[in-house]
Design an enzyme around this catalytic site. Structure first.
Site, short mmCIF file in Angstrom:
data_model
loop_
_atom_site.label_atom_id
_atom_site.label_comp_id
_atom_site.label_asym_id
_atom_site.label_seq_id
_atom_site.Cartn_x
_atom_site.Cartn_y
_atom_site.Cartn_z
N SER A 264 1.82 -10.72 -1.25
CA SER A 264 0.97 -11.11 -2.44
C SER A 264 1.33 -9.88 -3.65
CB SER A 264 -0.46 -10.95 -2.07
OG SER A 264 -0.66 -9.66 -1.60
N LYS A 265 0.83 -10.26 -4.72
CA LYS A 265 0.81 -9.23 -5.78
C LYS A 265 0.24 -7.78 -5.20
CE LYS A 265 -2.12 -8.94 -9.35
NZ LYS A 265 -2.04 -7.41 -9.63
N ARG A 266 -0.73 -7.91 -4.59
CA ARG A 266 -1.32 -6.50 -4.11
C ARG A 266 -0.36 -5.74 -3.41
NH1 ARG A 266 -5.98 -5.43 -6.04
NH2 ARG A 266 -5.71 -3.41 -5.00
#
Length: 508
Positions: A264-266
RNA sequence: GCCGCGUUGGUCAAGGGGUUAAGACGCUUCCCUUUCACGGAAGAGUCACGGGUUCGAUUCCCGUACGUGGUACCA
């Protein structure tokens, strides 16, 4: 066989993720390999998740990747419009047909009622919390209501959805191009909503209708769609006939490098690498998420890396041009299992590609980066010499600035810790004499400077090695870079002397 | 919980009933370089587990474990 037609169907909800680009790539490679069409259809049926600018951004990313759609919202095409929100009225008719044929029904349950049903079923110890054959005759829908009651309810303006009616005790099977035969028991498939209360279709109805209308022959999407495949197959069967259904392939997921789960982006923020193709600015928060492009990746390398994440040609070749990928690609060599993303390997691909680049092409890209840093190239001959010397030391395009910045700007800070502890009067003398000799020198080639340097060192009885590091720090500011004498010859006599003099002041 | 899908070194992966189980990234060492990279050479490191089937299983079958996805009027 009819012409191959594939589609990429993004939702304009934010940045374009690695996995999305890979889905684009596999679609594109497959289409082009078979002389087919690649279509980009925007699936914006969820108004609540719509993000301003996301659609345009997606097309910018595709452009950067060098992938152009044959038909899309920007390009147009024979099956326009390509934005689902603009096709809204189309879908409803198909859903109504399904109702008439007994394959779907109107449902008036409020979200609270549905939630209540789930709580009850859970309390009763039911394994299934779905809206399905086991429960639908107890719910508020046109299956249980009399036709008059249903009609009255609709006429009264009571909000309703249309749900597919999935028959129980049956099975639905299909052949996935990657995974082979997959079978689902319809008892585990729920009565998915087809048309929402706002009149918009859900993904399930919209993909099927559009894939049919747009004559899609092969449908590739992420593995997260596998569980809803039976709904789509049932829809195909009821609406258009299973024989017209595209061939499916469910692509493996891209996983985070550490720990568990989908990338994910995180994870990118946390581990310090990009997840999006290009910088993405959230229009609400103005928060910028870094992209591969801005970090200094070549699109060729980015795509190449992505292609190898889940697909392998079965040969030892790893570096592929787009043309080579088109040639070699096949869906049956795509992996079934997810792959963990490895940023180190991604950088390796970029390094490979950077070295493949022509001097002209490399130069052009690097100049743009230098200009952003306030360095404008005026002397192309000089620039090319620097480029040639520093080229292979860069992994990312943006490395060039730190690897070669000192060719354009004299150092303003020096790695004094590397020099000062061993600095002494005799070394100082050496450099003063060295400057004198350099001033007299006409041939300022690397070879000649080295000879002068070494002869003088011998004369002064100092090991050349002990002098080379200080010299490097004087010219570069730090202890890295190509051979010192090569640096000297490129920056020239004047700058070399100036930098030595300047540093001498600092070192003493 | 239920359902689906998956599992070859740390990572990406080739392979596939009998092999010294490819290659790449990363890591270690050495060479090159009196810098740092690049490059070259070498090295460590693996078929999730348990049952079958078989003369033989990492490869086929069944379980288990683990991972992953879904279980929304999101896509």
């Amino acid at each position: 066989m009819s012409k191959v037609r594939v589609r990429f169907a993004p939702s304009p909800t934010g940045g374009l993720h690695l996995g999305g680009v890979r889905t684009v790539l596999y679609n594109y490679l497959f289409a082009k390999k078979h002389g087919g069409d690649f279509i980009v259809r925007v699936e914006d049926t969820d108004q609540s998740r719509f993000v301003e600018g996301a659609e345009e951004y997606i097309f910018d990313c595709l452009k950067w990747c060098g992938i152009e759609a044959d038909e899309s919202v920007v390009k147009g095409g024979a099956y326009a419009p390509y934005r689902q929100s603009e096709r809204k009225d189309l879908y409803k008719a198909y859903a109504e047909k399904l109702v008439v044929d007994g394959h779907a029904y109107y449902a008036f349950d409020t979200p609270e009622e549905i939630e209540g049903m789930r709580v009850q079923r859970k309390a009763a110890g039911s394994g299934s919390l779905q809206y399905d054959a086991g429960i639908r005759m107890k719910m508020n829908n046109s299956l249980r209501l009399l036709p008059d009651e249903t009609a009255a309810l609709i006429a009264s303006g009571k909000p309703y959805v249309i749900r597919i009616k999935v028959e129980d005790n049956s099975s639905v099977a299909f052949t996935d191009m990657i995974r082979g035969e997959i079978t689902f028991d319809t008892n585990n498939v729920d009565d998915k909503v087809l048309v929402k209360a706002d009149g918009m279709p859900t993904y399930h109805l919209a993909v099927v209708v559009d894939d049919f209308l747009m004559k899609i022959t092969h449908a590739f999407r992420g593995e997260e769609w596998l569980p809803s495949a039976p709904v789509h197959i049932l829809l195909w069967k009821h609406l258009f006939g299973i024989e017209h259904m595209p061939q499916w392939a469910h692509l493996p997921l891209i996983l985070k490098p550490d720990g568990n789960g989908k990338l994910s982006k995180r994870d990118g923020d946390r581990l310090g690498f990009p997840v999006y193709a290009m910088d993405w600015t959230d229009p609400k928060t103005n928060e910028v998420t870094k992209g591969f492009k801005e970090l200094g990746f070549l699109p060729e390398a980015f795509l190449n890396m992505l292609a190898m994440l889940g697909w392998n040609p079965g040969t030892e070749q790893e570096v592929f041009t787009m043309e080579e990928m088109m040639e070699a690609f096949s869906m049956d060599r795509v992996h079934k299992g997810g792959a963990k993303f490895d940023f180190e390997k991604a950088k390796w691909f970029n390094h490979q590609w950077l070295q493949k680049l022509s001097v002209v092409s490399y130069g052009l890209r690097v100049k743009a980066i230098l200009e952003d840093k306030g360095i404008v190239i005026t002397d192309d001959v000089y620039f090319e010499k620097v480029l040639d010397l520093v080229k292979e030391r860069c992994t990312l395009l943006t490395d060039f600035y730190e690897q070669a910045g000192y060719f354009f700007k004299a150092p303003t800070t020096w790695d004094e810790a590397a020099v000062k502890p061993k600095w002494n009067e005799s070394k100082n003398d050496f450099f003063i004499s060295f400057i004198k000799k350099l001033k007299e020198e006409v041939d300022f080639s690397a070879e000649k400077i080295e000879i002068v340097f070494k002869e003088l060192a011998t004369e002064k009885n100092i090991k050349p090695g002990e002098l080379q590091l200080p010299m490097r720090v004087m010219l570069v500011g730090a202890k890295f870079g190509p051979g010192v004498f090569e640096i000297a010859t490129i920056i020239g006599k004047h700058a070399t002397i100036e930098r030595i003099e300047r540093a001498l002041d600092i070192f003493k």
